[in-house]
Design an enzyme around this catalytic site. Structure first.
Site, short mmCIF file in Angstrom:
data_model
loop_
_atom_site.label_atom_id
_atom_site.label_comp_id
_atom_site.label_asym_id
_atom_site.label_seq_id
_atom_site.Cartn_x
_atom_site.Cartn_y
_atom_site.Cartn_z
N LYS A 1 0.84 -1.20 0.00
CA LYS A 1 0.00 0.00 0.00
C LYS A 1 0.88 1.26 0.00
CE LYS A 1 -1.79 2.34 3.48
NZ LYS A 1 -1.64 3.70 2.92
N GLY B 1 7.53 4.64 7.94
CA GLY B 1 6.67 5.81 8.21
C GLY B 1 6.99 6.38 9.57
N SER B 2 6.01 7.03 10.17
CA SER B 2 6.26 7.73 11.42
C SER B 2 6.29 6.77 12.60
CB SER B 2 5.16 8.78 11.63
OG SER B 2 3.92 8.13 11.74
N THR C 1 2.73 5.95 13.93
CA THR C 1 2.02 4.89 13.20
C THR C 1 2.69 3.53 13.45
OG1 THR C 1 1.42 6.49 11.51
CG2 THR C 1 1.15 4.19 10.93
N GLY C 2 4.01 3.53 13.55
CA GLY C 2 4.74 2.29 13.83
C GLY C 2 4.25 1.63 15.12
N GLU D 1 10.55 0.75 9.99
CA GLU D 1 11.55 1.82 9.77
C GLU D 1 10.84 3.14 10.07
OE1 GLU D 1 14.53 1.25 9.33
OE2 GLU D 1 14.67 -0.73 8.41
N CYS E 1 14.13 10.51 6.38
CA CYS E 1 14.24 9.99 7.75
C CYS E 1 15.65 10.15 8.27
CB CYS E 1 13.79 8.54 7.81
SG CYS E 1 14.63 7.50 6.62
N GLU F 1 11.37 15.85 15.54
CA GLU F 1 11.74 15.62 14.14
C GLU F 1 10.97 16.62 13.28
OE1 GLU F 1 9.95 12.29 12.05
OE2 GLU F 1 11.85 11.85 11.08
P1 NAD Z 1 2.77 7.91 8.28
O1 NAD Z 1 3.16 7.03 9.42
O2 NAD Z 1 1.74 8.92 8.50
O3 NAD Z 1 2.28 7.07 7.03
C1 NAD Z 1 3.06 6.03 6.46
C2 NAD Z 1 2.14 5.02 5.82
O4 NAD Z 1 1.34 4.41 6.85
C3 NAD Z 1 1.16 5.59 4.80
O5 NAD Z 1 1.03 4.66 3.74
C4 NAD Z 1 -0.14 5.68 5.59
O6 NAD Z 1 -1.28 5.60 4.77
C5 NAD Z 1 -0.05 4.45 6.49
N1 NAD Z 1 -0.82 4.52 7.72
C6 NAD Z 1 -1.31 5.62 8.35
N2 NAD Z 1 -1.95 5.26 9.50
C7 NAD Z 1 -1.83 3.91 9.60
C8 NAD Z 1 -2.24 2.96 10.58
N3 NAD Z 1 -2.89 3.31 11.68
N4 NAD Z 1 -1.93 1.65 10.38
C9 NAD Z 1 -1.25 1.26 9.27
N5 NAD Z 1 -0.84 2.13 8.32
C10 NAD Z 1 -1.12 3.44 8.47
O7 NAD Z 1 4.16 8.54 7.83
P2 NAD Z 1 4.37 9.60 6.69
O8 NAD Z 1 3.87 10.90 7.23
O9 NAD Z 1 3.87 9.09 5.41
O10 NAD Z 1 5.97 9.63 6.60
C11 NAD Z 1 6.76 10.48 7.36
C12 NAD Z 1 7.43 9.73 8.49
O11 NAD Z 1 8.08 8.58 7.99
C13 NAD Z 1 8.51 10.54 9.15
O12 NAD Z 1 8.36 10.44 10.55
C14 NAD Z 1 9.81 9.88 8.72
O13 NAD Z 1 10.86 10.02 9.61
C15 NAD Z 1 9.38 8.48 8.54
N6 NAD Z 1 10.25 7.79 7.58
C16 NAD Z 1 11.11 6.83 8.04
C17 NAD Z 1 11.97 6.19 7.18
C18 NAD Z 1 12.91 5.12 7.66
O14 NAD Z 1 13.38 4.34 6.87
N7 NAD Z 1 13.19 5.04 8.94
C19 NAD Z 1 11.94 6.51 5.83
C20 NAD Z 1 11.06 7.47 5.38
C21 NAD Z 1 10.20 8.10 6.27
#
Ligand code: NAD
Length: 475
Positions: free
Chosen positions: A170, A221-222, A225-226, A243, A277, A375
């Site tokens: 997704k 992602g964030s 959410t992780g 990640e 990130c 961040e």
């Molecule tokens: P996000 O967590 O909002 O979204 C990431 C993904 O998760 C999207 O596809 C979103 O639709 C999905 N999502 C949202 N809520 C969810 C839930 N409850 N359950 C499952 N999936 C859900 O993050 P973002 O705003 O898209 O990205 C920015 C963040 O990602 C920053 O904090 C950044 O540091 C981090 N990031 C980390 C890395 C890494 O490798 N460590 C790389 C890139 C970005």
């Protein structure tokens, strides 16, 4: 303006839904495409297809699986120009940086296609032969953010299917277009059901995490959410790789070459408008060179143009979406309210369209300033002064995050000695943002769980199975 309709890849077919999601170009806030808004029904179909495909794909010889991954990488290369232009349109990054992402995506797939998981002999004695082999976990759910949409997608797809798993991926609802174009390009290169790509609102994410027929989640992602994903995955003990966010510190020692590091430090923070990130998010400069180096970084900043990534000469594009734009503006406003000193930028122009934030550099804000402690994920960089190594190591480690960091020095041994005291998964000495597809990439503390890339990353798509044969049992 023409709006393109994009489709999802489910079970080898490009399909759509009645409800669609608008995708916005952050450079001008215009709708540039529409993508399916999948719900539990489409997810069920994709997972069922992945489950069916798993039966044969997991038994397909690994050399054939490698060839499929390379064919997909070839499809990216063959459509390079179309893909990088589309990526800029939906993500905002300047063309040159979009070219880097598209090139890195095929390079990542090719590199990962060469990885192997060898059997390990645990015991080979007169009494018994004990061997560990790796077996694929099954159906993988991949969830991807909006900062590097295609690279993050393929770095999950390649190891998943190399290991023998199948995947339902997704993309972020903010940046699904390049990934769906990729889906169309690979449709006939991979057996039906092995790779499925479905789009939906954020609400589709928890359905993936909770799906009873998905065995593993790989997520970028964030951190917020992780944590939700970890909680959701706990219900049936799904395997997870996370990640997450970072608040990466760069440490510049007094022996660093000011002229040479200024430009590199600038781009370590401002590439992709700071939305990386592993971008440098806090820069600690030794007091002996602070004035000279901060002035040199400011000089670099004044040469860089903020604008539409599709325009020639743009160095920093818009913020990818409104929510993130508002957050970055809030951090700048907080700095202003608290009276912190701006070396460069700081004035967001609210008129006009597009999510533009000017390059902003703060001059020695306090350690507890929000822009230092949080961040920012945007083009705002705090520069801070330090006196001793002990002090700066403690300040760099004073974070719940632990993703990456950097040390800049003309004495690499000294840099390594500091690196070994930093609580992060990656530390660079005299470079930045370099991630090798062969080295494990993962965060310490709240920056992640597990790792991607390399053999360590590949292993995360497998279980170990130990087979022990008793010798001469019936002799
Ligand atoms: P996000 O967590 O909002 O979204 C990431 C993904 O998760 C999207 O596809 C979103 O639709 C999905 N999502 C949202 N809520 C969810 C839930 N409850 N359950 C499952 N999936 C859900 O993050 P973002 O705003 O898209 O990205 C920015 C963040 O990602 C920053 O904090 C950044 O540091 C981090 N990031 C980390 C890395 C890494 O490798 N460590 C790389 C890139 C970005």
């Amino acid at each position: 303006m023409m709006t393109d309709l994009y489709r999802n890849l489910i079970d080898g077919d490009m399909v759509t839904t009645a409800a669609m999601i608008d995708v916005i170009n952050p450079a001008n806030e215009q709708v540039v495409g529409q993508v399916p808004a999948c719900t539990a029904d489409e997810l069920d179909r994709a997972v069922a297809a992945a489950r069916r495909a798993f039966k044969t794909w997991s038994k397909t010889p690994v050399e054939e699986r490698r060839a499929v991954i390379r064919a997909m990488a070839g499809a990216i290369d063959a459509n390079f120009e179309e893909l990088y232009r589309l990526l800029t349109t939906e993500q905002g990054k300047p063309h040159m940086q979009a070219q880097f992402e598209i090139g890195a995506s095929s390079a990542m797939m090719n590199a990962q296609s060469t990885l192997s998981l060898e059997d390990v002999i645990n015991e080979d004695s007169e009494e018994r032969l004990s061997r560990t082999r790796r077996v694929p976990v099954g159906v993988v759910g991949g969830i991807v953010p909006w900062n590097f949409p295609l690279l993050m997608a393929v770095q999950k797809i390649a190891p998943a299917i190399l290991s023998g798993c199948t995947i339902v991926l997704k993309p972020s609802p903010f940046t699904p277009l390049t990934t769906l174009r990729f889906a169309e390009l690979i449709k006939d290169l991979v057996p039906a059901g092995v790779v499925n790509i479905i789009t939906g609102e954020d609400s589709l994410g928890p359905l993936i995490t909770a799906h009873p027929d998905i065995d593993k989640i790989t997520f970028t992602g964030s951190t917020a959410t992780g944590k939700k994903i970890m909680e959701g995955a706990s219900k049936d003990l799904k395997r997870i790789t996370l990640e997450l966010g970072g608040n990466d510190a760069s440490i510049v020692l007094p022996d660093a070459d000011v002229k040479k590091v200024a430009e590199q430090l600038f781009w370590s923070s401002f590439t992709n408008a700071g939305q990386i990130c592993v971008a440098a998010k806090r820069i600690y400069i030794h007091e002996d060179i602070y004035d000279e180096l901060s002035a040199a970084i400011a000089d670099v900043a004044r040469t860089v143009t903020v604008g539409d990534g599709a325009n020639q000469g743009t160095g920093v594009g818009p913020i990818q979406n409104k929510k993130q734009f508002d957050r970055v503006c809030e951090l700048i406003e907080d700095a202003r309210t608290n009276g912190y000193k701006f070396l460069v930028g700081g004035n967001v122009d609210p008129s006009g369209s597009g999510y533009y934030v000017p390059i902003t550099i703060l001059d020695n804000p306090p350690e507890d300033a929000r822009i230092v402690a949080e961040e920012q994920f945007g083009p705002v960089m705090p520069l801070m002064k330090f006196s001793t190594e002990e002090e700066v190591i403690a300040r760099a480690n004073n974070s719940d995050y632990g993703l990456a960091g950097a040390v800049w020095t003309s004495n690499p041994d000294r840099g390594v000695a500091i690196a070994e005291q930093l609580e992060t998964g990656t530390v660079w000495i005299n470079e930045f943002l370099h991630l090798s597809p062969f080295a494990p990439f993962g965060g310490h503390k709240q920056s992640g769980f597990g790792a991607e890339y390399g053999v360590e990353g590949l292993k995360e798509f497998t279980y170990s199975q130990v087979i022990t044969v008793k010798r001469n049992a019936f002799a």
